[in-house]
Design a protein around this motif. Structure first.
Motif, PDB file in Angstrom:
ATOM      1  N   THR A 292       0.835  -1.199   0.000  1.00 26.21           N
ATOM      2  CA  THR A 292       0.000   0.000   0.000  1.00 26.21           C
ATOM      3  C   THR A 292       0.871   1.251   0.000  1.00 26.21           C
ATOM      4  N   ILE A 293       1.908   1.246   0.833  1.00 28.72           N
ATOM      5  CA  ILE A 293       2.832   2.384   0.877  1.00 28.72           C
ATOM      6  C   ILE A 293       3.552   2.540  -0.453  1.00 28.72           C
ATOM      7  N   VAL A 294       4.015   1.434  -1.009  1.00 28.65           N
ATOM      8  CA  VAL A 294       4.715   1.475  -2.296  1.00 28.65           C
ATOM      9  C   VAL A 294       3.791   2.005  -3.388  1.00 28.65           C
ATOM     10  N   ALA A 295       2.550   1.558  -3.410  1.00 23.50           N
ATOM     11  CA  ALA A 295       1.603   2.025  -4.428  1.00 23.50           C
ATOM     12  C   ALA A 295       1.352   3.533  -4.297  1.00 23.50           C
ATOM     13  N   LYS A 296       1.223   4.023  -3.065  1.00 24.44           N
ATOM     14  CA  LYS A 296       1.018   5.466  -2.861  1.00 24.44           C
ATOM     15  C   LYS A 296       2.226   6.262  -3.330  1.00 24.44           C
TER      16      LYS A 296
ATOM     17  N   ALA B 232      10.525   1.525 -15.843  1.00 23.94           N
ATOM     18  CA  ALA B 232      11.595   0.632 -15.377  1.00 23.94           C
ATOM     19  C   ALA B 232      11.567   0.493 -13.858  1.00 23.94           C
ATOM     20  N   LEU B 233      11.273   1.585 -13.156  1.00 23.47           N
ATOM     21  CA  LEU B 233      11.153   1.518 -11.698  1.00 23.47           C
ATOM     22  C   LEU B 233       9.970   0.654 -11.289  1.00 23.47           C
ATOM     23  N   LYS B 234       8.864   0.799 -11.984  1.00 23.76           N
ATOM     24  CA  LYS B 234       7.686  -0.011 -11.693  1.00 23.76           C
ATOM     25  C   LYS B 234       8.002  -1.492 -11.895  1.00 23.76           C
ATOM     26  N   PHE B 235       8.732  -1.812 -12.944  1.00 23.14           N
ATOM     27  CA  PHE B 235       9.122  -3.195 -13.193  1.00 23.14           C
ATOM     28  C   PHE B 235      10.021  -3.721 -12.074  1.00 23.14           C
ATOM     29  N   ALA B 236      10.969  -2.897 -11.596  1.00 17.83           N
ATOM     30  CA  ALA B 236      11.858  -3.309 -10.503  1.00 17.83           C
ATOM     31  C   ALA B 236      11.074  -3.563  -9.221  1.00 17.83           C
ATOM     32  N   VAL B 237      10.141  -2.682  -8.915  1.00 17.12           N
ATOM     33  CA  VAL B 237       9.327  -2.857  -7.704  1.00 17.12           C
ATOM     34  C   VAL B 237       8.448  -4.089  -7.822  1.00 17.12           C
ATOM     35  N   PHE B 238       7.853  -4.292  -8.984  1.00 11.14           N
ATOM     36  CA  PHE B 238       7.020  -5.473  -9.205  1.00 11.14           C
ATOM     37  C   PHE B 238       7.852  -6.747  -9.068  1.00 11.14           C
ATOM     38  N   THR B 239       9.046  -6.740  -9.660  1.00  5.44           N
ATOM     39  CA  THR B 239       9.928  -7.907  -9.576  1.00  5.44           C
ATOM     40  C   THR B 239      10.270  -8.213  -8.124  1.00  5.44           C
ATOM     41  N   PHE B 240      10.633  -7.180  -7.371  1.00  5.13           N
ATOM     42  CA  PHE B 240      10.976  -7.367  -5.964  1.00  5.13           C
ATOM     43  C   PHE B 240       9.796  -7.929  -5.175  1.00  5.13           C
ATOM     44  N   SER B 241       8.645  -7.313  -5.340  1.00  8.62           N
ATOM     45  CA  SER B 241       7.499  -7.710  -4.523  1.00  8.62           C
ATOM     46  C   SER B 241       6.959  -9.091  -4.878  1.00  8.62           C
TER      47      SER B 241
END
Length: 120
Positions: free
Chosen positions: A17-21, A41-50
């Motif tokens: 939730t925090i990451v999405a905000k 690219a940042l969204k892809f990195a965050v998605f990959t991590f999560s």
């Protein structure tokens, strides 16, 4: 087992939730700046991590202390595989973000009349 699962799911939901905000705030700030590729690219990195770090609780769920579907040796192998997959994929995603970010940053510097050596 149920108590640990409850806390994992609760913490995961809170963090995501925090990451999405934060991501939506960055997306608003990036509108019209040409940082669309960096943001993707940042969204892809965050998605990959999560998504990849969810593998570890799944292994824990099927290990002997969880549902007991796999033995201790298979648990160790699964943890090693998860570690290799998660860290290498996330590292690749961050390297991709950094490359795209640097390209866009250098393009912005050129537009502003600066040389990239000034900032190195």
């Amino acid at each position: 087992y149920g108590f640990g699962l409850f806390w994992f799911v609760s913490a995961y939901i809170a963090v995501m939730t925090i990451v999405a905000k934060q991501y939506s705030r960055l997306a608003e700030l990036a509108k019209g700046t040409g940082a669309v590729k960096s943001l993707a690219a940042l969204k892809f990195a965050v998605f990959t991590f999560s998504m990849l770090w969810v593998l570890f609780p799944l292994v824990w769920a099927i290990c002997p202390r969880g549902l007991g579907w796999i033995d201790d040796n298979a648990t160790e192998v699964a943890h090693c595989l998860c570690d290799i997959i998660a860290k290498s994929c996330y590292g690749w995603a961050l390297a991709r973000f950094r490359r795209v970010y640097d390209e866009e940053l250098y393009q912005l510097l050129e537009k502003l009349g600066h040389d990239e050596e000034e900032f190195e």
